[in-house]
Every structure is written in C-alpha cells, then in structure tokens.
Design an enzyme around this catalytic site. Structure first.
Site, PDB file in Angstrom:
ATOM      1  N   PHE A  77       0.813  -1.215   0.000  1.00 30.28           N
ATOM      2  CA  PHE A  77       0.000   0.000   0.000  1.00 30.28           C
ATOM      3  C   PHE A  77       0.851   1.271   0.000  1.00 30.28           C
ATOM      4  O   PHE A  77       0.324   2.362   0.215  1.00 30.28           O
ATOM      5  CB  PHE A  77      -0.943   0.004   1.212  1.00 30.28           C
ATOM      6  CG  PHE A  77      -1.943  -1.121   1.173  1.00 30.28           C
ATOM      7  CD1 PHE A  77      -3.136  -0.975   0.470  1.00 30.28           C
ATOM      8  CD2 PHE A  77      -1.698  -2.325   1.800  1.00 30.28           C
ATOM      9  CE1 PHE A  77      -4.058  -2.014   0.410  1.00 30.28           C
ATOM     10  CE2 PHE A  77      -2.616  -3.372   1.749  1.00 30.28           C
ATOM     11  CZ  PHE A  77      -3.797  -3.214   1.048  1.00 30.28           C
TER      12      PHE A  77
ATOM     13  N   LYS B 262       2.883   4.641  -0.940  1.00 36.44           N
ATOM     14  CA  LYS B 262       2.648   5.701  -1.926  1.00 36.44           C
ATOM     15  C   LYS B 262       3.984   6.171  -2.460  1.00 36.44           C
ATOM     16  O   LYS B 262       4.901   6.443  -1.668  1.00 36.44           O
ATOM     17  CB  LYS B 262       1.975   6.921  -1.281  1.00 36.44           C
ATOM     18  CG  LYS B 262       0.649   6.656  -0.620  1.00 36.44           C
ATOM     19  CD  LYS B 262       0.057   7.938  -0.051  1.00 36.44           C
ATOM     20  CE  LYS B 262       0.777   8.493   1.181  1.00 36.44           C
ATOM     21  NZ  LYS B 262       0.727   7.663   2.374  1.00 36.44           N
TER      22      LYS B 262
ATOM     23  N   PHE C 125      -7.749  12.694   0.278  1.00 32.37           N
ATOM     24  CA  PHE C 125      -8.152  12.306  -1.081  1.00 32.37           C
ATOM     25  C   PHE C 125      -9.444  12.981  -1.539  1.00 32.37           C
ATOM     26  O   PHE C 125     -10.264  12.369  -2.213  1.00 32.37           O
ATOM     27  CB  PHE C 125      -8.266  10.774  -1.193  1.00 32.37           C
ATOM     28  CG  PHE C 125      -6.967  10.169  -1.620  1.00 32.37           C
ATOM     29  CD1 PHE C 125      -6.724   9.897  -2.954  1.00 32.37           C
ATOM     30  CD2 PHE C 125      -5.970   9.942  -0.705  1.00 32.37           C
ATOM     31  CE1 PHE C 125      -5.513   9.393  -3.363  1.00 32.37           C
ATOM     32  CE2 PHE C 125      -4.749   9.432  -1.109  1.00 32.37           C
ATOM     33  CZ  PHE C 125      -4.521   9.151  -2.439  1.00 32.37           C
TER      34      PHE C 125
ATOM     35  N   CYS D   1      -0.694   2.979 -10.691  1.00 36.01           N
ATOM     36  CA  CYS D   1      -1.609   2.096  -9.959  1.00 36.01           C
ATOM     37  C   CYS D   1      -3.087   2.362 -10.219  1.00 36.01           C
ATOM     38  O   CYS D   1      -3.787   1.489 -10.720  1.00 36.01           O
ATOM     39  CB  CYS D   1      -1.317   2.183  -8.460  1.00 36.01           C
ATOM     40  SG  CYS D   1       0.291   1.490  -8.042  1.00 36.01           S
TER      41      CYS D   1
ATOM     42  N   LYS E 181      -4.591   1.531 -13.805  1.00 39.37           N
ATOM     43  CA  LYS E 181      -4.566   0.107 -14.190  1.00 39.37           C
ATOM     44  C   LYS E 181      -5.359  -0.752 -13.207  1.00 39.37           C
ATOM     45  O   LYS E 181      -5.989  -1.722 -13.603  1.00 39.37           O
ATOM     46  CB  LYS E 181      -3.125  -0.380 -14.357  1.00 39.37           C
ATOM     47  CG  LYS E 181      -2.443  -0.842 -13.105  1.00 39.37           C
ATOM     48  CD  LYS E 181      -1.154  -1.575 -13.401  1.00 39.37           C
ATOM     49  CE  LYS E 181      -0.330  -1.804 -12.152  1.00 39.37           C
ATOM     50  NZ  LYS E 181      -0.974  -2.541 -11.065  1.00 39.37           N
TER      51      LYS E 181
HETATM   52  N1  LIG Z   1       4.424   1.921  -7.713  1.00 35.61           N
HETATM   53  C1  LIG Z   1       3.595   1.929  -6.699  1.00 35.61           C
HETATM   54  O1  LIG Z   1       3.342   2.960  -6.084  1.00 35.61           O
HETATM   55  C2  LIG Z   1       2.950   0.649  -6.259  1.00 35.61           C
HETATM   56  C3  LIG Z   1       2.328   0.594  -5.001  1.00 35.61           C
HETATM   57  C4  LIG Z   1       1.741  -0.588  -4.593  1.00 35.61           C
HETATM   58  C5  LIG Z   1       1.762  -1.687  -5.418  1.00 35.61           C
HETATM   59  N2  LIG Z   1       2.341  -1.613  -6.638  1.00 35.61           N
HETATM   60  C6  LIG Z   1       2.364  -2.819  -7.477  1.00 35.61           C
HETATM   61  O2  LIG Z   1       3.648  -3.409  -7.354  1.00 35.61           O
HETATM   62  C7  LIG Z   1       4.041  -3.994  -8.592  1.00 35.61           C
HETATM   63  C8  LIG Z   1       5.344  -3.391  -9.071  1.00 35.61           C
HETATM   64  O3  LIG Z   1       5.141  -2.022  -9.305  1.00 35.61           O
HETATM   65  P1  LIG Z   1       6.358  -1.022  -9.550  1.00 35.61           P
HETATM   66  O4  LIG Z   1       5.776   0.340  -9.617  1.00 35.61           O
HETATM   67  O5  LIG Z   1       7.449  -1.310  -8.576  1.00 35.61           O
HETATM   68  O6  LIG Z   1       6.814  -1.484 -11.000  1.00 35.61           O
HETATM   69  P2  LIG Z   1       8.171  -1.135 -11.770  1.00 35.61           P
HETATM   70  O7  LIG Z   1       7.838  -1.156 -13.197  1.00 35.61           O
HETATM   71  O8  LIG Z   1       8.794   0.089 -11.173  1.00 35.61           O
HETATM   72  O9  LIG Z   1       9.135  -2.349 -11.404  1.00 35.61           O
HETATM   73  C9  LIG Z   1       8.934  -3.661 -11.851  1.00 35.61           C
HETATM   74  C10 LIG Z   1      10.298  -4.295 -12.039  1.00 35.61           C
HETATM   75  O10 LIG Z   1      10.125  -5.670 -12.325  1.00 35.61           O
HETATM   76  C11 LIG Z   1      11.145  -6.059 -13.219  1.00 35.61           C
HETATM   77  N3  LIG Z   1      10.799  -7.325 -13.876  1.00 35.61           N
HETATM   78  C12 LIG Z   1       9.853  -7.560 -14.821  1.00 35.61           C
HETATM   79  N4  LIG Z   1       9.835  -8.857 -15.163  1.00 35.61           N
HETATM   80  C13 LIG Z   1      10.765  -9.474 -14.390  1.00 35.61           C
HETATM   81  C14 LIG Z   1      11.200 -10.820 -14.256  1.00 35.61           C
HETATM   82  N5  LIG Z   1      10.655 -11.797 -14.979  1.00 35.61           N
HETATM   83  N6  LIG Z   1      12.173 -11.089 -13.377  1.00 35.61           N
HETATM   84  C15 LIG Z   1      12.732 -10.109 -12.636  1.00 35.61           C
HETATM   85  N7  LIG Z   1      12.367  -8.821 -12.710  1.00 35.61           N
HETATM   86  C16 LIG Z   1      11.397  -8.506 -13.579  1.00 35.61           C
HETATM   87  C17 LIG Z   1      11.252  -4.882 -14.166  1.00 35.61           C
HETATM   88  O11 LIG Z   1      12.479  -4.867 -14.853  1.00 35.61           O
HETATM   89  C18 LIG Z   1      11.095  -3.710 -13.198  1.00 35.61           C
HETATM   90  O12 LIG Z   1      12.330  -3.243 -12.727  1.00 35.61           O
HETATM   91  C19 LIG Z   1       2.857  -3.771  -9.539  1.00 35.61           C
HETATM   92  O13 LIG Z   1       2.013  -4.878  -9.498  1.00 35.61           O
HETATM   93  C20 LIG Z   1       2.168  -2.567  -8.937  1.00 35.61           C
HETATM   94  O14 LIG Z   1       0.797  -2.533  -9.254  1.00 35.61           O
HETATM   95  C21 LIG Z   1       2.954  -0.475  -7.061  1.00 35.61           C
END
Ligand SMILES: NC(=O)c1ccc[n+]([C@@H]2O[C@H](COP(=O)([O-])OP(=O)(O)OC[C@H]3O[C@@H](n4cnc5c(N)ncnc54)[C@H](O)[C@@H]3O)[C@@H](O)[C@H]2O)c1
Length: 435
Positions: free
Chosen positions: A150, A152, A250, A261, A264
């Site tokens: 969760f 941010k 919010f 987030c 999608k």
């Molecule tokens: N960004 C946010 O604020 C946030 C908050 C909560 C949850 N999430 C969720 O967390 C997840 C990740 O989000 P993010 O923002 O960190 O994404 P991101 O795109 O910043 O990072 C994802 C990473 O995964 C790597 N990757 C992809 N395929 C891979 C594989 N097969 N093996 C190893 N590494 C691999 C990519 O190279 C990338 O560095 C998503 O599901 C997102 O919805 C994101």
C-alpha cells in the site's frame, strides 16, 4: 531472515531496502541489467525521498545486494517476494506474464522449503496460479501468500516503515509465523497485521485503490458543478472532509488521477467484475470521469485562446503524476502535452525530478526547462499539473515579467484567485471561479 525480492522497481527496491534495514539479508533481483548495474555502483534509478541513503547504508553493511540472476537469488533465500510489474493487458485485465515467469523460475530453483509472497498487485486467483506454476517444477515444500503493498510513491519508505496496516493472505500456519516475524519491526506502534484468506487479501488492494480513485473522480465532478453554480470547491471540500464519516484525505480535485496504480487497478477490477458478471458500474463511471478530467486543462487553455493554440507557447509546471516522484506513468501531463502539441502549440516544460522521464516520452517534441522560471520566458500561458512545493509560493512579479501574457491555468489550485486577480493574472483553476 534470508530474503529475495524479485523485481527491483518502485516497490521492490523499497521493500528490499526496508527489510534489509531491519536486519534481514536481502537480495534484490531484476532482469533489467542497467538497473542492477546502476544499483551496484551506488546509483538509484528512481527518485524516491529517503531511499538512496537507505540503499547505500544497507549495501555498505552487506545486508543488501543486487543481481540479475533471479534463480540464484531464489536459491539463497527462505522468503521470496514477487514484486514485478503487472501492467494492463489489452482487455484491461492485469497482465500476469512477469509474475508467472518469476513463479516458474522460483519452481526451478526450489532447493529447500520457502515462502513465496505475491507483493505485486494481482487479481483474485493469482496466488493460486503462482502455486500451481511452482508446483509443476518442484516437489519441494513451499507456501504461497498474498501480501499486497500500500505504499505511496513520494512517501514510500515512510509508508513501508510505518504502515497503517499490513495485509497478508495466508492459508498455512508456518507461512503466517514467518510473515509475522518479518513484519514485527514495522508494527511495533500497534498498527495491525491483518491476516486473512488469500482471495480477500488480493481483493483488498484493488478495493482500496478503487475507493481512492472514486473519491478523486467524485470530487472532480463536484468541482465541475462548483464552477457552474458559482461555488468554491475548496470550501465544499473542507465542509465535507470535516465529517468524521468521510475524512479529509483524497478529496482534492485536480487534473485527473494518474500513476502506475489507480488507472490500471481500476481497469483490472472492472475486468474481474465483468468476468464474474458482477456490476461494478460505479467504477466504469469513475474511469470515464477521469478520462474527461484529464482533458480539462487543455480545454481551459483552448477556451482562453478562442479555440486555437496554434503558434502559442505554453509553459507546463509539473510532469510527474504527483509531487515527490519522477514517475510519469499515466500522468495527466502526458494528455495535456499531447493535446497542446496536436493543437499546434509549442510546449516548454519544467519538473524538479521528472525531466528524464519526460525526455523518454516526448523526445525532441517539446522543450525542457531546468529551472521553473526558464519555462516561462515568452510563454502565452502557464499550465500547472503537479503540486510540487516549489510552485506554491513563486515570485509572481518575476513570472509576470517573463511571460508574454499573464495567464495561469492551475490544475492543483495552488493560489488564491483573489490574490491572482490583484496581481493582474488571468487565473483559471479547478472548481473555483475564474478571474
Ligand atoms: N508503484 C507503486 O506505487 C505501487 C504501489 C503498490 C503496489 N504496486 C504494485 O507493485 C508492482 C510493481 O510495481 P512497480 O511500480 O514497482 O513497478 P516497476 O515497473 O517500477 O518495477 C517492476 C520491475 O520488475 C522487473 N521485472 C519484470 N519482469 C521481471 C522478471 N521476470 N524477473 C525479474 N524482474 C522482472 C522490471 O524490470 C522492473 O524493474 C505492480 O504490481 C504494482 O501494481 C505499485
């Protein structure tokens, strides 16, 4: 504990660094070679306040390391977090190919019993798919849990270190014990770890994001109504937010929600509901309202210039989807700039952290200003997209002297309309009277 975090993006890097900070031995693995090279040489590939010193100190202490060898990271660990991206597929559902790729790799490198945790935001049923995928590769004992994140962006380290709650979907006491131990340092002030069944944990994440997106779209529509009836959305927001049943967070109207987030996750939840023939039409309205809201700033500019922006220069302050991040994924600035470009305007943009992200999106199509006032030189108007602190109290006299005409369209309601009127600006904001 020996922990692997697979996927070293905004979430994985924060999770890895924070778990190392509490004494675990953490290996962060990612397939992106340049990311891992950067991290190994002490460079953080993203802007996230407080993250760099945390990564540095834990790397120096030998508790945090980086690799592109996912299999080796898995073999070295008792606990494996899957934190790879889950982008929207063509039909809006979450694309699980990276999650399942990692699950296969985990299965192939299952050299001892392990707890596997889906940290990525994934639809109900994914933990089950991860379990089946791993089981096809190994006969070793393993547990799969769901632990949605969760945090941010912009406050990610604080959020992870002091979570409101930790949600864990689990169906084996062994896994529950290990996760309780792993998270104990983060819940010492009494905020709960909520253990629940796996589908409930998976759905909690989507429900939380969908609720937040709904609040934003709701207030954006109230703001639109405010403009029509001569009300001030700031006052309405304060009046509404003081109701304990509603709360003040919010409720800020703006240029439309963006980021990696909300857009999608709202899409994916709509998709899940459709598959199960459940009406989530409230979220379809939230999404449609947001798409309209993202066109608002461009519409206001077009109206100010009699329907044509051809030959105009528009300055843009703020490119990131919100302040304190360099993340431009789904940022309303993208919609705005694409429209300005299509209408024949020249764009000169500033952002304290996101200029590199913007260069990857727009290339040479727009001009980039390293300092905020540089963007204003000769501009016919300024559009404000992101609520960075440095835009809140600018030198208005300097702004006026630099601009060709003192027109400001403010997507974040940063300034008082009365003050802007007194200073001689034409000022349009969201849900408040134009001056
Ligand atoms: N960004 C946010 O604020 C946030 C908050 C909560 C949850 N999430 C969720 O967390 C997840 C990740 O989000 P993010 O923002 O960190 O994404 P991101 O795109 O910043 O990072 C994802 C990473 O995964 C790597 N990757 C992809 N395929 C891979 C594989 N097969 N093996 C190893 N590494 C691999 C990519 O190279 C990338 O560095 C998503 O599901 C997102 O919805 C994101």
């Amino acid at each position: 504990m020996r922990v692997a975090v697979v996927g070293t993006g905004y979430v994985g890097l924060v999770v890895g660094a924070c778990l190392a900070e509490t004494g675990n031995d953490v290996i962060c693995a990612d397939v992106a070679q340049e990311k891992i090279d950067a991290l190994r040489s002490g460079r953080i590939p993203i802007f996230e306040p407080g993250l760099e010193p945390l990564v540095q100190s834990n790397q120096d202490a030998g508790r945090l390391s980086f690799t592109t060898d996912v299999g080796a990271a898995v073999e070295a660990s008792e606990v494996v977090f899957i934190a790879v991206g889950t982008p929207p597929g063509e039909d809006g559902s979450a694309d699980l190919q990276h999650v399942l790729d990692v699950a296969r790799t985990i299965g192939r490198h299952m050299n001892a019993p392990k707890v596997v945790i889906t940290k990525s935001t994934v639809p109900v049923g994914t933990a089950l798919m991860v379990r089946e995928t791993i089981a096809r590769e190994t006969s070793e004992t393993f547990y799969v849990c769901s632990n949605p994140e969760f945090l941010k962006e912009g406050a990610a380290v604080d959020d992870f270190m002091k979570p409101d709650r930790v949600v864990i979907g689990v169906d084996a006491p062994e896994a529950q014990r290990i996760l309780a131990e792993l998270y104990a340092p983060f819940v010492r002030t009494g905020n709960p770890i909520l253990f629940m069944d796996i589908p409930s944990a998976e759905l909690t994440k989507y429900a939380a994001n969908a609720m937040l997106a709904t609040r934003i779209s709701f207030m954006n529509q109230i703001a639109e109504l405010c403009e029509e009836v001569g009300a001030d959305v700031t006052l309405v927001r304060q009046g509404v937010g003081r109701d304990e049943r509603i709360g003040p967070a919010f409720l800020f109207p703006g240029p439309g929600y963006g980021g990696s987030c909300f857009p999608k996750d709202v899409k994916a939840l709509i998709r899940t509901a459709r598959e199960r023939e459940v009406d989530l039409d409230i979220l379809e309205a939230v999404e449609a309202a947001n798409a309209r809201q993202k066109r608002k700033l461009a519409q206001k500019l077009l109206a100010l210039f009699d329907g044509s922006l051809a030959g105009r220069t528009i300055a843009v302050w703020g490119l990131a989807f919100k302040a304190r991040t360099d993340d431009m994924r789904e940022s309303p600035a993208i919609d705005l700039i694409e429209t300005l470009h299509a209408e024949g305007a020249a764009v000169r943009a500033h952002d304290p952290e996101a200029l590199d992200s913007a260069r990857r999106i727009f290339g040479e199509r727009i001009a980039y200003a390293e300092r905020m006032y540089d963007a204003l030189e000769g501009a016919d108007a300024l559009a404000i997209v992101t609520e960075w602190l440095e835009y809140r109290n600018p030198d208005f006299a300097r702004m006026k002297s630099l601009m060709a005409s003192p027109v400001v369209v403010d997507g974040r309601n940063l300034y008082s309309p009365e003050r802007m009127r007194a200073l001689g600006f034409t000022y349009h904001s969201i849900g408040r009277g134009a001056v």
